[in-house]
Write a protein that holds these residues in place. Sequence first.
Motif, PDB file in Angstrom:
ATOM      1  N   ASN A 120       0.823  -1.209   0.000  1.00 57.14           N
ATOM      2  CA  ASN A 120       0.000   0.000   0.000  1.00 57.14           C
ATOM      3  C   ASN A 120       0.858   1.261   0.000  1.00 57.14           C
ATOM      4  OD1 ASN A 120      -2.226  -1.649   0.218  1.00 57.14           O
ATOM      5  ND2 ASN A 120      -2.257  -1.530   2.467  1.00 57.14           N
ATOM      6  N   GLY A 121       0.435   2.219  -0.800  1.00 58.46           N
ATOM      7  CA  GLY A 121       1.107   3.515  -0.802  1.00 58.46           C
ATOM      8  C   GLY A 121       2.191   3.666  -1.856  1.00 58.46           C
ATOM      9  N   VAL A 122       2.540   2.582  -2.510  1.00 52.64           N
ATOM     10  CA  VAL A 122       3.617   2.669  -3.504  1.00 52.64           C
ATOM     11  C   VAL A 122       3.161   3.296  -4.825  1.00 52.64           C
ATOM     12  CG1 VAL A 122       4.960   0.730  -2.587  1.00 52.64           C
ATOM     13  CG2 VAL A 122       3.219   0.308  -4.344  1.00 52.64           C
ATOM     14  N   GLY A 123       1.833   3.352  -5.013  1.00 52.36           N
ATOM     15  CA  GLY A 123       1.316   3.898  -6.266  1.00 52.36           C
ATOM     16  C   GLY A 123       0.684   2.837  -7.148  1.00 52.36           C
ATOM     17  N   LYS A 124       0.206   1.799  -6.525  1.00 51.26           N
ATOM     18  CA  LYS A 124      -0.387   0.674  -7.260  1.00 51.26           C
ATOM     19  C   LYS A 124      -1.655   1.112  -8.010  1.00 51.26           C
ATOM     20  CE  LYS A 124      -1.115  -2.656  -4.476  1.00 51.26           C
ATOM     21  NZ  LYS A 124      -2.526  -2.917  -4.146  1.00 51.26           N
ATOM     22  N   THR A 125      -2.579   1.735  -7.278  1.00 54.37           N
ATOM     23  CA  THR A 125      -3.842   2.160  -7.893  1.00 54.37           C
ATOM     24  C   THR A 125      -3.586   3.163  -9.019  1.00 54.37           C
ATOM     25  OG1 THR A 125      -4.690   2.038  -5.642  1.00 54.37           O
ATOM     26  CG2 THR A 125      -6.177   2.901  -7.301  1.00 54.37           C
ATOM     27  N   THR A 126      -2.715   4.109  -8.728  1.00 52.89           N
ATOM     28  CA  THR A 126      -2.385   5.132  -9.724  1.00 52.89           C
ATOM     29  C   THR A 126      -1.818   4.484 -10.986  1.00 52.89           C
ATOM     30  OG1 THR A 126      -1.843   6.600  -7.892  1.00 52.89           O
ATOM     31  CG2 THR A 126      -1.054   7.256 -10.060  1.00 52.89           C
ATOM     32  N   THR A 127      -0.938   3.534 -10.796  1.00 53.64           N
ATOM     33  CA  THR A 127      -0.301   2.864 -11.941  1.00 53.64           C
ATOM     34  C   THR A 127      -1.336   2.093 -12.753  1.00 53.64           C
ATOM     35  OG1 THR A 127       1.769   2.717 -10.710  1.00 53.64           O
ATOM     36  CG2 THR A 127       1.542   1.250 -12.605  1.00 53.64           C
TER      37      THR A 127
ATOM     38  N   LEU B 116       9.659   8.182  -9.851  1.00 49.76           N
ATOM     39  CA  LEU B 116      11.005   8.490 -10.336  1.00 49.76           C
ATOM     40  C   LEU B 116      11.142   9.962 -10.696  1.00 49.76           C
ATOM     41  CD1 LEU B 116      12.178   5.359 -12.327  1.00 49.76           C
ATOM     42  CD2 LEU B 116      13.454   6.570 -10.570  1.00 49.76           C
ATOM     43  N   ASP B 117      10.024  10.682 -10.649  1.00 50.84           N
ATOM     44  CA  ASP B 117      10.069  12.127 -10.900  1.00 50.84           C
ATOM     45  C   ASP B 117      10.649  12.849  -9.691  1.00 50.84           C
ATOM     46  OD1 ASP B 117       7.594  10.966  -9.867  1.00 50.84           O
ATOM     47  OD2 ASP B 117       6.952  13.031  -9.530  1.00 50.84           O
ATOM     48  N   GLY B 118      10.639  12.191  -8.571  1.00 50.89           N
ATOM     49  CA  GLY B 118      11.081  12.835  -7.334  1.00 50.89           C
ATOM     50  C   GLY B 118      12.565  13.046  -7.285  1.00 50.89           C
TER      51      GLY B 118
ATOM     52  N   GLY C 121       5.094  10.941 -12.172  1.00 52.05           N
ATOM     53  CA  GLY C 121       4.210  11.999 -11.699  1.00 52.05           C
ATOM     54  C   GLY C 121       2.871  11.436 -11.285  1.00 52.05           C
ATOM     55  N   GLU C 122       1.995  12.306 -10.790  1.00 52.83           N
ATOM     56  CA  GLU C 122       0.710  11.844 -10.257  1.00 52.83           C
ATOM     57  C   GLU C 122      -0.405  11.821 -11.294  1.00 52.83           C
ATOM     58  OE1 GLU C 122      -0.064  12.774  -5.990  1.00 52.83           O
ATOM     59  OE2 GLU C 122       1.140  14.538  -6.460  1.00 52.83           O
ATOM     60  N   LYS C 123      -0.170  12.446 -12.439  1.00 52.82           N
ATOM     61  CA  LYS C 123      -1.246  12.559 -13.430  1.00 52.82           C
ATOM     62  C   LYS C 123      -1.340  11.313 -14.311  1.00 52.82           C
ATOM     63  CE  LYS C 123      -0.725  17.510 -14.178  1.00 52.82           C
ATOM     64  NZ  LYS C 123       0.726  17.419 -14.162  1.00 52.82           N
TER      65      LYS C 123
HETATM   66  P1  GDP Z   1      -1.462   2.520  -3.576  1.00 52.25           P
HETATM   67  O1  GDP Z   1      -1.832   2.564  -2.123  1.00 52.25           O
HETATM   68  O2  GDP Z   1      -0.263   1.692  -3.820  1.00 52.25           O
HETATM   69  O3  GDP Z   1      -2.584   2.168  -4.459  1.00 52.25           O
HETATM   70  O4  GDP Z   1      -0.968   3.994  -3.933  1.00 52.25           O
HETATM   71  P2  GDP Z   1      -1.686   5.160  -4.728  1.00 52.25           P
HETATM   72  O5  GDP Z   1      -1.853   4.796  -6.157  1.00 52.25           O
HETATM   73  O6  GDP Z   1      -2.874   5.612  -3.982  1.00 52.25           O
HETATM   74  O7  GDP Z   1      -0.535   6.273  -4.661  1.00 52.25           O
HETATM   75  C1  GDP Z   1      -0.038   6.783  -3.448  1.00 52.25           C
HETATM   76  C2  GDP Z   1       0.422   8.223  -3.687  1.00 52.25           C
HETATM   77  O8  GDP Z   1       1.544   8.233  -4.565  1.00 52.25           O
HETATM   78  C3  GDP Z   1      -0.632   9.100  -4.322  1.00 52.25           C
HETATM   79  O9  GDP Z   1      -0.573  10.369  -3.723  1.00 52.25           O
HETATM   80  C4  GDP Z   1      -0.193   9.179  -5.777  1.00 52.25           C
HETATM   81  O10 GDP Z   1      -0.602  10.361  -6.406  1.00 52.25           O
HETATM   82  C5  GDP Z   1       1.310   9.120  -5.639  1.00 52.25           C
HETATM   83  N1  GDP Z   1       1.974   8.597  -6.846  1.00 52.25           N
HETATM   84  C6  GDP Z   1       1.746   7.441  -7.502  1.00 52.25           C
HETATM   85  N2  GDP Z   1       2.599   7.298  -8.539  1.00 52.25           N
HETATM   86  C7  GDP Z   1       3.387   8.381  -8.552  1.00 52.25           C
HETATM   87  C8  GDP Z   1       4.485   8.847  -9.381  1.00 52.25           C
HETATM   88  O11 GDP Z   1       4.938   8.199 -10.323  1.00 52.25           O
HETATM   89  N3  GDP Z   1       5.043  10.041  -9.050  1.00 52.25           N
HETATM   90  C9  GDP Z   1       4.598  10.782  -7.987  1.00 52.25           C
HETATM   91  N4  GDP Z   1       5.202  11.936  -7.736  1.00 52.25           N
HETATM   92  N5  GDP Z   1       3.594  10.389  -7.200  1.00 52.25           N
HETATM   93  C10 GDP Z   1       2.992   9.213  -7.467  1.00 52.25           C
END
Ligand code: GDP
Length: 300
Positions: free
Chosen positions: A108-115, A254-256, A280-282
């Motif tokens: 959780n928190g790694v960006g799974k949903t976003t990806t 990796l944008d960080g 990024g987040e978009k």
């Molecule tokens: P999950 O809990 O693994 O599903 O994580 P989320 O998809 O909710 O992402 C957690 C946070 O990381 C959110 O605030 C996203 O916007 C952010 N995030 C996800 N991918 C990236 C990325 O590639 N770059 C940046 N800067 N933020 C990201």
Amino acid sequence: EEGLEKTKENVFGKLARAVAGKSTVDTQVLDDLEEVLITSDVGVETTVNIIERIEERVARDKYMGTAELQGILREEIAGLLEENQAGDGASFDLPEKKPYVIMVVGVNGVGKTTTIGKLAAQFKAAGKNVVLGAADTFRAAAVDQLVVWSERAGVPIVKQGMGSDPASVAFDTLQSAVSQNADVVLIDTAGRLHNKVNLMNELGKIKRVMQKVIPDAPHEVLLVLDASTGQNALNQAVEFSKVTEVSALALTKLDGTAKGGVVIGISDQLKVPVKYIGVGEKIEDLQVFDRKSFVDRFFS
Ligand code: GDP
């Protein structure tokens, strides 16, 4: 504080300092190079591998000029990524037979949903029919978030109530995908790595139940890792690969900060290709990982 300064400095600068005033690569230069790689998040094991390969070259050629060192290091890193088929510059190949099932795992928190959302949008833009499955039923927020991403990407989602059986959601998702003649399915899963046995059982059950609908599913297990956490990401990768068979990696954020040295260590130690990077987040901030441009950026 000095340590922090060091990690902020780029690889190019660190290398320049390591070879300053020297014309040949000697033991001292190699020691400094080792430190350069470790402070760049490459990871100890992979750093040692790389240093050994360079030592072999020095021994074989009996000489290596410091002027050549960067080029040689680039070659070694590119070679390492290539061996692991990381960054072939290609997205997942969707075969004729469909749907192609991608199970997405990660803490959780790694960006799974976003990806998942970003990937869905990319597949859709490529003219593919995508279906999402909300099989992370453990957290209410996970389903809600995936719904938001399905709307953003404009793709259907299959879900059940919170606390329902993840395997049942995955089953429904695959049935729905088959009946819609979908090209690709993205299944979100829970990421409780602190509860390894449970997680292993849960992912195993999801797989078995999916195979009742599509015998060779899942076709990919995509592990999502947060590259900005450096060695933590590497540790998660190692732990996750013990819980389930991982076939591809996506490295987010990796944008960080860093130049992403952790990408090198993770692909080396898992022997699994890095396919995507999050920048990024978009919704458009997901790139197919390209080995060459990554190596260029690592040294710039
Ligand atoms: P999950 O809990 O693994 O599903 O994580 P989320 O998809 O909710 O992402 C957690 C946070 O990381 C959110 O605030 C996203 O916007 C952010 N995030 C996800 N991918 C990236 C990325 O590639 N770059 C940046 N800067 N933020 C990201």
